[in-house]
Design a protein around this motif. Sequence first.
Motif, PDB file in Angstrom:
ATOM      1  N   TYR A 155       0.865  -1.191   0.000  1.00  0.00           N
ATOM      2  CA  TYR A 155       0.000   0.000   0.000  1.00  0.00           C
ATOM      3  C   TYR A 155       0.897   1.236   0.000  1.00  0.00           C
ATOM      4  N   TYR A 156       1.517   1.502  -1.140  1.00  0.00           N
ATOM      5  CA  TYR A 156       2.398   2.664  -1.252  1.00  0.00           C
ATOM      6  C   TYR A 156       1.530   3.912  -1.153  1.00  0.00           C
ATOM      7  N   SER A 157       2.204   5.025  -0.972  1.00  0.00           N
ATOM      8  CA  SER A 157       1.532   6.264  -0.598  1.00  0.00           C
ATOM      9  C   SER A 157       0.309   6.627  -1.454  1.00  0.00           C
ATOM     10  N   ASP A 158       0.478   6.651  -2.784  1.00  0.00           N
ATOM     11  CA  ASP A 158      -0.638   7.084  -3.649  1.00  0.00           C
ATOM     12  C   ASP A 158      -1.840   6.161  -3.529  1.00  0.00           C
ATOM     13  N   LYS A 159      -1.542   4.861  -3.438  1.00  0.00           N
ATOM     14  CA  LYS A 159      -2.615   3.871  -3.351  1.00  0.00           C
ATOM     15  C   LYS A 159      -3.416   4.058  -2.048  1.00  0.00           C
ATOM     16  N   LEU A 160      -2.693   4.249  -0.956  1.00  0.00           N
ATOM     17  CA  LEU A 160      -3.380   4.418   0.331  1.00  0.00           C
ATOM     18  C   LEU A 160      -4.131   5.755   0.370  1.00  0.00           C
ATOM     19  N   CYS A 161      -3.525   6.793  -0.203  1.00  0.00           N
ATOM     20  CA  CYS A 161      -4.186   8.110  -0.209  1.00  0.00           C
ATOM     21  C   CYS A 161      -5.515   8.035  -0.962  1.00  0.00           C
ATOM     22  N   ASP A 162      -5.533   7.284  -2.033  1.00  0.00           N
ATOM     23  CA  ASP A 162      -6.766   7.113  -2.810  1.00  0.00           C
ATOM     24  C   ASP A 162      -7.847   6.430  -1.952  1.00  0.00           C
ATOM     25  N   ILE A 163      -7.438   5.416  -1.193  1.00  0.00           N
ATOM     26  CA  ILE A 163      -8.376   4.722  -0.303  1.00  0.00           C
ATOM     27  C   ILE A 163      -8.863   5.686   0.795  1.00  0.00           C
ATOM     28  N   ILE A 164      -7.943   6.451   1.353  1.00  0.00           N
ATOM     29  CA  ILE A 164      -8.299   7.407   2.415  1.00  0.00           C
ATOM     30  C   ILE A 164      -9.336   8.410   1.900  1.00  0.00           C
ATOM     31  N   ARG A 165      -9.079   8.962   0.705  1.00  0.00           N
ATOM     32  CA  ARG A 165     -10.016   9.957   0.146  1.00  0.00           C
ATOM     33  C   ARG A 165     -11.410   9.361  -0.039  1.00  0.00           C
ATOM     34  N   SER A 166     -11.470   8.130  -0.521  1.00  0.00           N
ATOM     35  CA  SER A 166     -12.784   7.506  -0.744  1.00  0.00           C
ATOM     36  C   SER A 166     -13.519   7.283   0.574  1.00  0.00           C
ATOM     37  N   ILE A 167     -12.794   6.869   1.603  1.00  0.00           N
ATOM     38  CA  ILE A 167     -13.466   6.646   2.894  1.00  0.00           C
ATOM     39  C   ILE A 167     -13.928   7.976   3.481  1.00  0.00           C
ATOM     40  N   VAL A 216     -16.840  10.274   7.903  1.00  0.00           N
ATOM     41  CA  VAL A 216     -16.387   9.626   9.138  1.00  0.00           C
ATOM     42  C   VAL A 216     -15.007  10.171   9.504  1.00  0.00           C
ATOM     43  N   ALA A 217     -14.660  10.008  10.775  1.00  0.00           N
ATOM     44  CA  ALA A 217     -13.268  10.251  11.153  1.00  0.00           C
ATOM     45  C   ALA A 217     -12.473   9.021  10.725  1.00  0.00           C
ATOM     46  N   LEU A 218     -11.251   9.249  10.243  1.00  0.00           N
ATOM     47  CA  LEU A 218     -10.445   8.126   9.768  1.00  0.00           C
ATOM     48  C   LEU A 218      -9.145   8.030  10.563  1.00  0.00           C
ATOM     49  N   THR A 219      -8.920   6.850  11.102  1.00  0.00           N
ATOM     50  CA  THR A 219      -7.713   6.565  11.882  1.00  0.00           C
ATOM     51  C   THR A 219      -6.868   5.556  11.134  1.00  0.00           C
ATOM     52  N   LEU A 220      -5.560   5.788  11.100  1.00  0.00           N
ATOM     53  CA  LEU A 220      -4.646   4.807  10.508  1.00  0.00           C
ATOM     54  C   LEU A 220      -3.846   4.128  11.617  1.00  0.00           C
ATOM     55  N   SER A 221      -3.572   2.844  11.428  1.00  0.00           N
ATOM     56  CA  SER A 221      -2.732   2.105  12.365  1.00  0.00           C
ATOM     57  C   SER A 221      -1.910   1.139  11.525  1.00  0.00           C
ATOM     58  N   ILE A 222      -0.863   1.689  10.899  1.00  0.00           N
ATOM     59  CA  ILE A 222      -0.134   0.950   9.857  1.00  0.00           C
ATOM     60  C   ILE A 222       1.381   0.991  10.061  1.00  0.00           C
ATOM     61  N   GLY A 223       1.804   1.480  11.223  1.00  0.00           N
ATOM     62  CA  GLY A 223       3.212   1.358  11.568  1.00  0.00           C
ATOM     63  C   GLY A 223       4.094   2.541  11.208  1.00  0.00           C
ATOM     64  N   GLU A 224       5.398   2.251  11.169  1.00  0.00           N
ATOM     65  CA  GLU A 224       6.406   3.303  10.989  1.00  0.00           C
ATOM     66  C   GLU A 224       6.560   3.672   9.521  1.00  0.00           C
ATOM     67  N   LYS A 225       6.437   4.963   9.223  1.00  0.00           N
ATOM     68  CA  LYS A 225       6.564   5.470   7.856  1.00  0.00           C
ATOM     69  C   LYS A 225       7.448   6.710   7.899  1.00  0.00           C
ATOM     70  N   ALA A 237      -6.651  11.765   6.464  1.00  0.00           N
ATOM     71  CA  ALA A 237      -6.577  10.973   7.710  1.00  0.00           C
ATOM     72  C   ALA A 237      -6.565  11.911   8.920  1.00  0.00           C
ATOM     73  N   ASP A 238      -7.350  11.566   9.945  1.00  0.00           N
ATOM     74  CA  ASP A 238      -7.490  12.436  11.116  1.00  0.00           C
ATOM     75  C   ASP A 238      -6.610  12.013  12.277  1.00  0.00           C
ATOM     76  N   ARG A 239      -6.449  10.686  12.401  1.00  0.00           N
ATOM     77  CA  ARG A 239      -5.768  10.171  13.596  1.00  0.00           C
ATOM     78  C   ARG A 239      -4.801   9.068  13.192  1.00  0.00           C
ATOM     79  N   PHE A 240      -3.862   8.791  14.107  1.00  0.00           N
ATOM     80  CA  PHE A 240      -2.901   7.716  13.847  1.00  0.00           C
ATOM     81  C   PHE A 240      -2.592   7.003  15.160  1.00  0.00           C
ATOM     82  N   LEU A 241      -2.631   5.688  15.117  1.00  0.00           N
ATOM     83  CA  LEU A 241      -2.294   4.894  16.310  1.00  0.00           C
ATOM     84  C   LEU A 241      -0.944   4.213  16.099  1.00  0.00           C
ATOM     85  N   LEU A 242      -0.027   4.466  16.996  1.00  0.00           N
ATOM     86  CA  LEU A 242       1.287   3.813  16.953  1.00  0.00           C
ATOM     87  C   LEU A 242       1.777   3.675  18.389  1.00  0.00           C
ATOM     88  N   ARG A 243       1.606   2.478  18.913  1.00  0.00           N
ATOM     89  CA  ARG A 243       2.038   2.295  20.298  1.00  0.00           C
ATOM     90  C   ARG A 243       3.555   2.363  20.391  1.00  0.00           C
TER      91      ARG A 243
END
Length: 327
Positions: free
Chosen positions: A98-110, A115-124, A137-143
């Motif tokens: 899920y390289y940047s452009d691909k994920l951004c396209d998914i984010i825009r559609s959601i 809705v509020a959109l949270t990502l939890s996909i690790g270190e970038k 994207a509104d939020r990000f979870l990274l423990r």
Amino acid sequence: MNKQEIIDILSDNSKNDWLFKEADRVRRENVGDEIHLRALIEFSNICKRQCFYCGLRSPNKEVERYRLTKDEILLSAKKAVDLGYRTVVLQSGEDDNYYSDKLCDIIRSIKELDVALTLSIGEKTFEEYKAYREAGADRFLLRIETTDKDLYEKMHPYASFENRVRCLEDLRTLGYEVGTGCLVGLPNQTIESLANDILFFKEIDADMIGIGPFIPHHQTPLKDEKQGDFWLALKVMALTRINLPNINIPATTAMETIIPNGRLIALQSGANVVMPNVSDICNRKKYEIYPNKAGVNDNELEVRQQLEEKFAAIGRTISKEKGFRSR
Ligand code: 5AD
């Protein structure tokens, strides 16, 4: 609280009842009785990392790996919206597909679903985080997982503690609501380091903190280690509420997994968020971070109804808002 006060409470179980009640009171006064639900979509279990505790680590060849297409992700997101969810959480392993452009396209559609959109996909990289943020994207979870640098680096081969912290700082700079948190009960983790974790959450002014007990997974190097203690995890969570009164705190799935009604107990000890799984049921078992994960067989519609009833029984309601941190 200072470090010594936190250590004293963590090491003494005679005041637990007071602690849980106090965290419940602080929760009610600061974020109220509404519970925020977040719909969790586990969109890929492919991961390039080797975290010692996690069943999805790349050397685990026993896992049947999957990766959802944009259409499949959107279908789950729409289902969540139809069920009344106001936040969608996209979670995955660290999967470079899920390289940047691909994920951004998914984010825009959601984001078109309001809705509020949270990502939890690790270190970038900073640039990647920036692109997702600009896509909506509104939020990000990274423990942080643990603030003990030595322990962190033992648990995470080829990763650095500094980069983890850098990610959290970048997310903050970019204006995300930042969620982090820790595991409780990792081998050789000390009470002092758990106290440092809580101070760290405060220092970075996290907006959301997820805390869960470590659960050994049979296909990882930690398979013979002891499971984390539910009550100790609950104490770390309660202390987090008392020290960061207005943040969002989930009653985590790991808590529900290791004791019956763990989630309800957490909701009465400082937590105000629940993250039900809305992923396609046939993939859920494959997203085995740890074994016997609560909710793998739950039907999404039934879960929502059951949760509503369980919450009502403890005097709580489901929020209709997106549930940003209340300042
Ligand atoms: N037990 C409990 N929690 C785990 N996580 C990963 N593996 C385990 C485990 N074996 C948690 C990590 C991660 C989150 C998505 O799941 O804290 O950040």
